[in-house]
Design a protein around this motif. Sequence first.
Motif, PDB file in Angstrom:
ATOM      1  N   ARG A  28      47.764  10.476  53.206  1.00 48.86           N
ATOM      2  CA  ARG A  28      47.239  10.067  51.903  1.00 48.86           C
ATOM      3  C   ARG A  28      45.741  10.326  51.844  1.00 48.86           C
ATOM      4  O   ARG A  28      45.043  10.146  52.858  1.00 48.86           O
ATOM      5  N   ASN A  30      46.694   3.333  60.893  1.00 51.06           N
ATOM      6  CA  ASN A  30      47.183   3.143  59.526  1.00 51.06           C
ATOM      7  C   ASN A  30      48.623   2.665  59.684  1.00 51.06           C
ATOM      8  O   ASN A  30      49.561   3.445  59.635  1.00 51.06           O
ATOM      9  N   PRO A  31      48.799   1.354  59.928  1.00 49.38           N
ATOM     10  CA  PRO A  31      50.149   0.852  60.229  1.00 49.38           C
ATOM     11  C   PRO A  31      50.952   0.641  58.942  1.00 49.38           C
ATOM     12  O   PRO A  31      50.386   0.722  57.845  1.00 49.38           O
ATOM     13  N   PRO A  32      52.238   0.383  59.076  1.00 51.58           N
ATOM     14  CA  PRO A  32      52.995   0.004  57.879  1.00 51.58           C
ATOM     15  C   PRO A  32      52.500  -1.359  57.406  1.00 51.58           C
ATOM     16  O   PRO A  32      52.448  -2.287  58.199  1.00 51.58           O
ATOM     17  N   TYR A  33      52.095  -1.450  56.137  1.00 54.38           N
ATOM     18  CA  TYR A  33      51.527  -2.731  55.680  1.00 54.38           C
ATOM     19  C   TYR A  33      52.081  -3.202  54.345  1.00 54.38           C
ATOM     20  O   TYR A  33      51.566  -4.149  53.753  1.00 54.38           O
ATOM     21  N   ILE A  34      53.082  -2.544  53.835  1.00 61.35           N
ATOM     22  CA  ILE A  34      53.641  -2.987  52.551  1.00 61.35           C
ATOM     23  C   ILE A  34      54.657  -4.102  52.823  1.00 61.35           C
ATOM     24  O   ILE A  34      55.554  -3.932  53.659  1.00 61.35           O
ATOM     25  N   GLU A  75      43.635   0.639  58.416  1.00 64.41           N
ATOM     26  CA  GLU A  75      43.851   0.686  56.973  1.00 64.41           C
ATOM     27  C   GLU A  75      44.637  -0.569  56.582  1.00 64.41           C
ATOM     28  O   GLU A  75      45.450  -1.066  57.380  1.00 64.41           O
ATOM     29  N   LEU A  91      55.263  10.076  57.502  1.00 63.74           N
ATOM     30  CA  LEU A  91      54.569   9.701  56.281  1.00 63.74           C
ATOM     31  C   LEU A  91      53.659  10.854  55.858  1.00 63.74           C
ATOM     32  O   LEU A  91      53.003  11.465  56.693  1.00 63.74           O
ATOM     33  N   VAL A 148      58.435   7.797  47.608  1.00 67.05           N
ATOM     34  CA  VAL A 148      58.111   7.052  48.815  1.00 67.05           C
ATOM     35  C   VAL A 148      59.347   6.292  49.300  1.00 67.05           C
ATOM     36  O   VAL A 148      59.747   6.379  50.462  1.00 67.05           O
ATOM     37  N   ALA A 172      57.373   3.515  58.541  1.00 66.28           N
ATOM     38  CA  ALA A 172      55.942   3.782  58.336  1.00 66.28           C
ATOM     39  C   ALA A 172      55.371   2.972  57.176  1.00 66.28           C
ATOM     40  O   ALA A 172      54.173   3.055  56.895  1.00 66.28           O
ATOM     41  N   LEU A 173      56.231   2.220  56.499  1.00 64.22           N
ATOM     42  CA  LEU A 173      55.801   1.537  55.275  1.00 64.22           C
ATOM     43  C   LEU A 173      55.947   0.027  55.331  1.00 64.22           C
ATOM     44  O   LEU A 173      55.110  -0.708  54.799  1.00 64.22           O
TER      45      LEU A 173
HETATM   46  N1  GLN Z   1      49.400   3.741  51.366  1.00 63.68           N
HETATM   47  C1  GLN Z   1      50.801   3.980  51.551  1.00 63.68           C
HETATM   48  C2  GLN Z   1      51.526   3.850  50.243  1.00 63.68           C
HETATM   49  O1  GLN Z   1      51.148   3.041  49.436  1.00 63.68           O
HETATM   50  C3  GLN Z   1      51.386   3.040  52.548  1.00 63.68           C
HETATM   51  C4  GLN Z   1      51.086   3.464  53.915  1.00 63.68           C
HETATM   52  C5  GLN Z   1      51.230   2.369  54.879  1.00 63.68           C
HETATM   53  O2  GLN Z   1      52.016   1.416  54.763  1.00 63.68           O
HETATM   54  N2  GLN Z   1      50.464   2.470  55.879  1.00 63.68           N
HETATM   55  O3  GLN Z   1      52.473   4.559  50.005  1.00 63.68           O
END
Ligand code: GLN
Length: 287
Positions: A94, A186-190, A241, A91, A202, A210-211
């Motif tokens: 950011r 900062n884990p994958p959080y989407i 995060e 990733l 992306v 990672a997403l």
């Molecule tokens: N902030 C990232 C994005 O919106 C996502 C990173 C994440 O999932 N940790 O592309």
Amino acid sequence: MRVEEGRRWGAGVLREAGIHAPQRDVDLLLEEVLRCPPALLLAHPERELSSAEKERFCALVFRRCAREPLAYLLGRKGFWGRDFSVGPGCLVPRADTECLLETVLGVFSGGFFVDWGTGSGCIAATLALERPASRGMAVDASPRALAWAWKNFRDFGVLERIELVHTGAPADIPLGPDSVDLVVSNPPYIPSSRQASLMPEVREFEPPVALDGGPDGLDPYRTLLPWASVVLKAGGYLAVEVGDVAQTDWLREHTTPPLVWKNLFLDLAGDVRGAVWQKAPPVAYNG
Ligand code: GLN
């Protein structure tokens, strides 16, 4: 092709492809090809590109048209004032993640840290550099990401202080209870359903691992929080995060002892971007 022609041609092609900041991107690509500081592009518009330079420049412009992230094309991305090596498999750091780092530096003066989902290693390396009296562990489920983290740790001279661990399951991490001063992630959080609506840069180029944080984006926290509450020392911190305020609310509501909710923090746009907990000291038994 002269520099001024390259700048004009490249910006035009990128604009037509719908790239957000075409002139900035094309100038960065040209600086990369010519290995020159930004001012020279403007000072020497008449400089002629060699045929090798022109070929490389055009190839990079076309890759950017296809939405490859600028950071992958340049091979680096700035984070906390340092350039990290990046490319396919990790990733891109950011700017918002610098807010996580700022928060963490406020509670961590040294000791042992774990960076869960290290990616490029930008969080772990920065922690090690900013806190010389620290050691840590950088964990990732992706071997490709770990290769980037390893390179960055080596280039920044912190490889001796950060152990790399390849796993997606916290239970595999070789650490016992009460052994860690800080867990950061900062884990994958989407949410999985939102992957299709991400920017092409992306969606098509950065690693899904990672997403994608599962159906509600919260899967990684469901394993991380219970694990952190065991491995943290009493008084240690967990900082993560998050994607938005709804996720933060969920995390606050699902906080269970010995973790104690401390606070949330905002990103550069003023949106809720993270959460912090502290592990409570053991309750004294008074007979
Ligand atoms: N902030 C990232 C994005 O919106 C996502 C990173 C994440 O999932 N940790 O592309």
